[in-house]
Scaffold this motif. Structure first.
Motif, PDB file in Angstrom:
ATOM      1  N   ARG A  50       0.197   1.729   5.052  1.00 42.74           N
ATOM      2  CA  ARG A  50      -1.687   2.005   5.090  1.00 42.74           C
ATOM      3  C   ARG A  50      -1.898   2.413   3.838  1.00 42.74           C
ATOM      4  O   ARG A  50      -1.913   3.681   3.689  1.00 42.74           O
ATOM      5  N   ILE A  51      -2.655   2.018   2.603  1.00 41.35           N
ATOM      6  CA  ILE A  51      -3.585   2.382   1.448  1.00 41.35           C
ATOM      7  C   ILE A  51      -4.855   2.902   1.833  1.00 41.35           C
ATOM      8  O   ILE A  51      -5.179   2.297   2.214  1.00 41.35           O
ATOM      9  N   GLN A  56      -7.370   2.626  -2.525  1.00 38.85           N
ATOM     10  CA  GLN A  56      -7.531   0.894  -2.160  1.00 38.85           C
ATOM     11  C   GLN A  56      -7.924   0.951  -3.674  1.00 38.85           C
ATOM     12  O   GLN A  56      -7.497  -0.345  -4.432  1.00 38.85           O
ATOM     13  N   HIS A  57      -8.624   1.357  -4.571  1.00 37.79           N
ATOM     14  CA  HIS A  57      -8.943   0.766  -5.779  1.00 37.79           C
ATOM     15  C   HIS A  57      -7.951   1.305  -6.760  1.00 37.79           C
ATOM     16  O   HIS A  57      -8.063   0.262  -7.722  1.00 37.79           O
ATOM     17  N   ALA A  76      -8.098  -5.115   5.844  1.00 40.31           N
ATOM     18  CA  ALA A  76      -9.396  -4.257   6.014  1.00 40.31           C
ATOM     19  C   ALA A  76      -9.566  -3.028   5.742  1.00 40.31           C
ATOM     20  O   ALA A  76     -10.418  -2.701   5.712  1.00 40.31           O
ATOM     21  N   VAL A  77      -8.291  -2.841   6.258  1.00 37.78           N
ATOM     22  CA  VAL A  77      -8.653  -1.140   7.318  1.00 37.78           C
ATOM     23  C   VAL A  77      -7.044  -0.372   5.888  1.00 37.78           C
ATOM     24  O   VAL A  77      -6.766  -0.155   5.993  1.00 37.78           O
ATOM     25  N   GLY A  78      -6.265  -1.386   4.692  1.00 42.50           N
ATOM     26  CA  GLY A  78      -5.411  -1.342   3.771  1.00 42.50           C
ATOM     27  C   GLY A  78      -4.364  -1.073   3.863  1.00 42.50           C
ATOM     28  O   GLY A  78      -3.537  -1.115   3.326  1.00 42.50           O
ATOM     29  N   VAL A  79      -3.572  -1.921   5.665  1.00 47.81           N
ATOM     30  CA  VAL A  79      -2.735  -2.163   5.799  1.00 47.81           C
ATOM     31  C   VAL A  79      -2.042  -3.562   4.427  1.00 47.81           C
ATOM     32  O   VAL A  79      -2.715  -4.553   3.400  1.00 47.81           O
ATOM     33  N   ARG A  80      -0.858  -3.155   3.136  1.00 44.90           N
ATOM     34  CA  ARG A  80      -0.212  -3.691   3.198  1.00 44.90           C
ATOM     35  C   ARG A  80       1.179  -4.318   2.836  1.00 44.90           C
ATOM     36  O   ARG A  80       1.763  -3.285   4.211  1.00 44.90           O
ATOM     37  N   LEU A  81       1.859  -4.659   2.652  1.00 50.31           N
ATOM     38  CA  LEU A  81       3.470  -4.595   2.266  1.00 50.31           C
ATOM     39  C   LEU A  81       3.569  -4.075   0.921  1.00 50.31           C
ATOM     40  O   LEU A  81       3.558  -4.443  -0.346  1.00 50.31           O
ATOM     41  N   GLY A  82       4.745  -3.009   1.103  1.00 53.98           N
ATOM     42  CA  GLY A  82       5.385  -2.088   0.079  1.00 53.98           C
ATOM     43  C   GLY A  82       5.490  -2.562  -1.213  1.00 53.98           C
ATOM     44  O   GLY A  82       5.830  -2.462  -2.065  1.00 53.98           O
ATOM     45  N   CYS A  83       6.833  -3.193  -0.509  1.00 51.04           N
ATOM     46  CA  CYS A  83       7.117  -4.569  -1.803  1.00 51.04           C
ATOM     47  C   CYS A  83       5.838  -5.410  -2.588  1.00 51.04           C
ATOM     48  O   CYS A  83       6.486  -5.791  -3.352  1.00 51.04           O
ATOM     49  N   GLN A  84       4.845  -5.799  -2.274  1.00 55.88           N
ATOM     50  CA  GLN A  84       3.544  -6.370  -2.727  1.00 55.88           C
ATOM     51  C   GLN A  84       2.944  -5.550  -3.529  1.00 55.88           C
ATOM     52  O   GLN A  84       2.242  -6.682  -3.983  1.00 55.88           O
ATOM     53  N   CYS A  85       2.516  -4.528  -3.642  1.00 59.40           N
ATOM     54  CA  CYS A  85       1.769  -3.358  -3.927  1.00 59.40           C
ATOM     55  C   CYS A  85       1.933  -2.642  -4.719  1.00 59.40           C
ATOM     56  O   CYS A  85       3.212  -1.555  -4.532  1.00 59.40           O
ATOM     57  N   PHE A  86       1.543  -2.701  -6.001  1.00 54.19           N
ATOM     58  CA  PHE A  86       1.928  -1.305  -7.728  1.00 54.19           C
ATOM     59  C   PHE A  86       0.663  -0.654  -8.026  1.00 54.19           C
ATOM     60  O   PHE A  86      -0.433  -0.973  -7.050  1.00 54.19           O
ATOM     61  N   PRO A  87       1.440   0.463  -7.806  1.00 56.63           N
ATOM     62  CA  PRO A  87       0.173   1.358  -8.740  1.00 56.63           C
ATOM     63  C   PRO A  87      -0.416   0.886  -9.429  1.00 56.63           C
ATOM     64  O   PRO A  87       0.346  -0.141 -10.382  1.00 56.63           O
ATOM     65  N   ASP A  88      -1.625   0.877 -10.172  1.00 58.37           N
ATOM     66  CA  ASP A  88      -3.072  -0.051 -11.725  1.00 58.37           C
ATOM     67  C   ASP A  88      -2.537   0.541 -12.571  1.00 58.37           C
ATOM     68  O   ASP A  88      -3.089   0.574 -13.666  1.00 58.37           O
TER      69      ASP A  88
END
Ligand code: FES
Length: 100
Positions: A50-51, A56-57, A76-88
């Motif tokens: 969870r981010i 989240q931005h 909606a509360v920031g849960v993501r999958l680690g393998c799909q989520c990258f720092p921008d």
């Protein structure tokens, strides 16, 4: 500037953050298991993180794979999958809460 993984009172700091590495890879870099059983291929849905709302931005947009694995109220509360989520971008500070 780094990714800090948090579970309860425990924290693990990667010491670095890179745009080209997903958050599963950031955790693997410091040998922190976050539940992946598919090796980061978007199949298992077990690398839930969870981010924090304020961060989240700073991460990549939600992917179709995440929409398939996560419920809308989780997203909606920031849960993501680690393998799909990258720092921008490189060198950002990010707080990532481990789920489970
Ligand atoms: S590691 Fe399996 S879905 Fe992300």
């Amino acid at each position: 500037m780094s990714v800090v993984f948090i579970r309860g009172q425990e924290q693990w700091d990667t010491g670095i953050s890179m745009q080209g590495l997903n958050l599963l890879a950031h955790a693997q870099m410091i040998e922190l298991p976050i539940g992946s059983t598919c090796g980061g291929h978007g199949k298992c849905g077990k690398d839930r993180i969870r981010i924090s709302l304020e961060d989240q931005h700073k991460v990549s947009p939600i992917t179709a794979i995440e929409k398939a694995h996560l419920k809308p109220d989780e997203l909606a509360v920031g849960v993501r999958l680690g393998c799909q989520c990258f720092p921008d971008s490189d060198g950002i500070s990010l707080q990532v809460f481990l789920q489970g």
